[in-house]
Motif scaffolding. Structure first.
Motif, PDB file in Angstrom:
ATOM      1  N   MET A 206       1.027  -1.263  -0.064  1.00 13.80           N
ATOM      2  CA  MET A 206       0.117  -0.030  -0.008  1.00 13.80           C
ATOM      3  C   MET A 206       0.953   1.403  -0.047  1.00 13.80           C
ATOM      4  O   MET A 206       1.747   1.395   0.849  1.00 13.80           O
ATOM      5  N   TRP A 207       0.819   2.144  -0.894  1.00 13.64           N
ATOM      6  CA  TRP A 207       1.327   3.484  -1.002  1.00 13.64           C
ATOM      7  C   TRP A 207       0.462   4.649  -0.624  1.00 13.64           C
ATOM      8  O   TRP A 207      -0.620   4.737  -1.355  1.00 13.64           O
ATOM      9  N   ILE A 208       0.579   5.381   0.400  1.00 17.73           N
ATOM     10  CA  ILE A 208      -0.218   6.580   0.731  1.00 17.73           C
ATOM     11  C   ILE A 208       0.515   7.849   0.354  1.00 17.73           C
ATOM     12  O   ILE A 208       1.482   7.966   1.126  1.00 17.73           O
ATOM     13  N   PRO A 209       0.128   8.516  -0.898  1.00 20.58           N
ATOM     14  CA  PRO A 209       0.833   9.591  -1.274  1.00 20.58           C
ATOM     15  C   PRO A 209       0.215  10.751  -0.484  1.00 20.58           C
ATOM     16  O   PRO A 209      -0.300  11.564  -1.053  1.00 20.58           O
ATOM     17  N   VAL A 210       0.881  10.927   0.595  1.00 25.24           N
ATOM     18  CA  VAL A 210       0.658  12.156   1.416  1.00 25.24           C
ATOM     19  C   VAL A 210       0.828  13.481   0.767  1.00 25.24           C
ATOM     20  O   VAL A 210       2.123  13.558   0.188  1.00 25.24           O
ATOM     21  N   LYS A 211       0.581  14.563   0.868  1.00 19.71           N
ATOM     22  CA  LYS A 211       0.699  15.779   0.563  1.00 19.71           C
ATOM     23  C   LYS A 211       2.145  16.087   0.968  1.00 19.71           C
ATOM     24  O   LYS A 211       2.487  15.771   2.200  1.00 19.71           O
TER      25      LYS A 211
END
Length: 691
Positions: A206-211
């Motif tokens: 899982m990749w969470i592309p946080v700002k």
């Protein structure tokens, strides 16, 4: 003849075995039985012998003449000149007019004697480039645990059920443990929280592309959700951690409805993350420079620690808030360089600590520093204002690595006397020196490193250094003698690296990092030893974690929730500078400013000789640029010409430049975390124009 030593690149702590004949290295291979690398080594480690090449090295000190030319001189003359210049500056301008800048890549013993002669003997300010990468972790652990104590071992990565990497890209920055994780712990779920789709993110579950810099709000929202859902160990936080009620009230403001605006993440993504955390027994968090190198880095690292407190993911196998250290001996620098603390983490203002140091070293109290050094950036600023007149730079290249490094241009003209001590005479920093001192590589000297998991490993001399080249330890000791400090500092107690180790060992007694049970010679050809190992304790396991009894290093033995309202973005993209710039590592084979990897044939053949700007397809289309097009990238601090590479690693509005090629830091800003004083390398705004 076979000789085992610890690799001197990253802080993984891999051990390597060299076959040597007639002072020539015939081969290098990873040690199969070592608990850190288990027969693995990255291309830097396997090719480390190329750093010994005499290309870019010289056999004698060099002194700049009145016409600006560097000329060879004897070591005796070099020591005489340093002593004369340093004493003259101190006499004219007082203590504090001299400073040193050092590294996380020399052995513990060399760091200790440098801090001793520089700070105790001459009253120097003195900081290491560890400030630029690991100060945040050190401050965070100190504030949350009461001591700079990463609690984990590499075994925790191999036994965890859920590994969450935040601002970390171990696939290229710590490749050996990453390979081990993928091989030994195939059932582990991997989550990456990062604005960029890094090499690690591409292989994650899982990749969470946080700002960009939205991680602190994300972590506070996650904490609030875990508390609201009662996914926490309430008995543990009530009994063992301070400030829970205050923390609970604080994070209650960070609700799911605000998440997308502050972090660029939809609420269902955070809910999925929280549920995964709740449903696993062994949860570990791993962070590195994406967290550490920020204008609010300390509070972000502490937000990770807070999550681990909430779910009791500490003091147990496969768990922990785990900072991944960058350089081979940054942990040694943090505890044994006398820069931000006295030796072994002792306190400047503790009378008991000062007495212990005074008695063991047989010195007067008045020469023991009374405060931490000025930070790296503060030293550079005082060079700019002419308050620091003499500077001694050891094993680091700030002309490239310093943020907003256009400030470093014509550096020699800003200072009365600049000494650079390095393996290579042609680094950007060495070229500015008034006096250059050639040093041995890690394969040409001895000592100890402390890796990211607190493991002391032996640095053994694999070959003798070339004639005329000396170890940093010998150079620093001889400078101390030339300065007339032999009696004042009792330098006869410091004749060898082993002597220095034994002094640090004695000073460590009773501290969290107690190493009184470690014998210097027994570290050789061993698996290393994680601190603490106290006198007469038996080492029963190669992997040991801290806080199994949940007693922390504070006065009341409790950990502490620490939190603060996130800062406003220091600068937002605007019409003039519409893009965010992210910086970081460019590949497994690239190291810092390339001085130690440039001679490796595999690096020469595998990596480009110039840097590239990674840009999204959407932004490339808007700018009408394609691969290999040359663009001008500008920030308020500087500019550079660089070729474009369209990449799926960055999203629209973001661009990436690696840290290695003396490009990125012409653009980065002089922003610093207020607590760790670590630079915000990962954040700047830029414009892009096709040339």
């Amino acid at each position: 003849m076979s000789i085992q030593t610890t690799c001197s690149f990253c802080a993984t702590g891999c051990n390597l075995e060299f076959e040597v004949e007639n002072n020539n290295i015939l081969s290098c291979k990873p040690v199969i039985t070592h608990p850190v690398n288990k027969g693995l080594a990255c291309i830097k480690g396997r090719n480390i012998a190329y750093q010994n090449s005499m290309e870019h090295r010289i056999n004698s000190p060099l002194l700049r003449d009145e016409e600006g030319k560097m000329n060879p001189i004897s070591w005796e003359k070099a020591y005489e000149i340093i002593a004369e210049k340093f004493i003259d500056i101190n006499n004219k301008y007082g203590r504090g007019s001299l400073a040193f800048l050092s590294t996380g890549q020399i052995p513990l013993e060399e760091m200790a004697i440098l801090g001793y002669i520089g700070r105790f003997g001459l009253g120097m300010e003195g900081d290491g480039n560890t400030r630029l990468c690991m100060a945040t972790a050190a401050v965070s652990y100190n504030q949350s645990f009461g001591f700079d104590a990463p609690s984990y071992s590499w075994n925790d990565l191999m036994t965890t059920e859920l590994a969450i990497f935040i601002g970390a890209n171990p696939a290229i920055s710590h490749p050996v443990p990453w390979w081990r994780l993928r091989k030994e712990n195939k059932e582990a779920e991997i989550i990456v929280i990062d604005p960029r789709k890094t090499e690690t993110a591409k292989m994650a579950n899982m990749w969470i592309p946080v700002k960009l810099k939205g991680d602190l709000c994300l972590l506070y929202t996650l904490a609030n959700y875990l508390i609201e859902k009662n996914y926490i160990d309430i008995e543990f936080v009530r009994n063992k951690i301070e400030n829970f009620d205050e923390f609970k009230k604080f994070v209650s403001e960070y609700t799911l409805d605000k998440l997308e605006d502050s972090c660029g993440i939809k609420d269902n993504v955070l809910i999925e993350l929280a549920e995964k955390i709740h449903n696993k027994k062994k949860v570990s968090f791993w962070w590195t420079m994406g967290v550490n190198q920020s204008y609010e880095a300390t509070r972000t690292a502490e937000a990770i620690i807070n999550i681990c407190f909430l779910i009791k993911a500490i003091g147990k196998e496969g768990c922990g808030p785990n900072s991944l250290t960058g350089q081979c001996n940054a942990m040694g620098s943090r505890l044994y360089s006398a820069e931000t603390c006295l030796f072994a983490g002792r306190k400047f203002n503790s009378e008991n600590d000062r007495k212990i140091i005074r008695d063991i070293l047989e010195i007067q109290d008045e020469i023991i520093p009374t405060r931490a050094t000025l930070a790296f950036n503060e030293i550079i600023e005082k060079v700019e204002t002419k308050d620091i007149k003499g500077l001694w730079i050891i094993a680091t290249n700030p002309m490239v690595s310093y943020p907003h490094n256009t400030l470093m241009e014509n550096f020699n003209s800003k200072i009365d006397f600049l000494v650079v001590q390095d393996i290579y005479y042609d680094t950007e920093t060495a070229k500015e020196a008034d006096l250059f001192l050639p040093t041995a590589t890690s394969l040409e000297k001895e000592g100890t490193f402390i890796n990211t998991e607190r493991r002391l490993g032996a640095v053994q001399k694999v070959v003798e250094p070339p004639e005329g080249i000396k170890s940093d330890y010998e150079i620093i000791l001889e400078i101390g003698k030339a300065l007339g400090l032999n009696d004042k500092l009792k330098l006869d107690k410091w004749k060898t690296p082993k002597d220095a180790f034994n002094l640090m060992k004695a000073i460590s007694e009773g501290m969290p990092c107690d190493i009184t049970g470690v014998e210097y010679d027994n570290l050789k050809n061993s698996n290393g030893v994680q601190w603490p190992l106290r006198y007469k304790e038996n080492l029963e396991n190669d992997y040991r974690i801290l806080f199994e009894d949940y007693n922390f290093y504070t006065e009341n033995k409790k950990g502490k929730f620490i939190f603060e309202t996130p800062q406003e973005y220091p600068e937002l993209p605007n019409e003039q500078y519409p893009f965010y710039l992210i910086t970081g590592r460019g590949g497994v084979g690239l190291w810092h400013t390339l001085t130690r990897t440039r001679n490796m044939p595999i690096v020469q053949h595998t990596y480009p000789k110039e840097d590239y700007l990674l840009i999204s397809q959407q932004d490339a289309d808007n700018l009408k640029v394609k691969d290999e097009d040359l663009v001008l990238v500008s920030s308020k601090n500087g500019n550079c010409n660089i070729k474009v590479k369209v990449s799926d690693e960055v999203v629209a509005g973001q661009v990436f430049i690696s840290m290695h090629y003396n490009v990125a830091n012409r653009l980065t800003d002089s922003l610093y975390d207020p607590y760790s004083k670590e630079p915000s390398y990962k954040y700047a705004t830029v414009s892009i124009k096709k040339i």
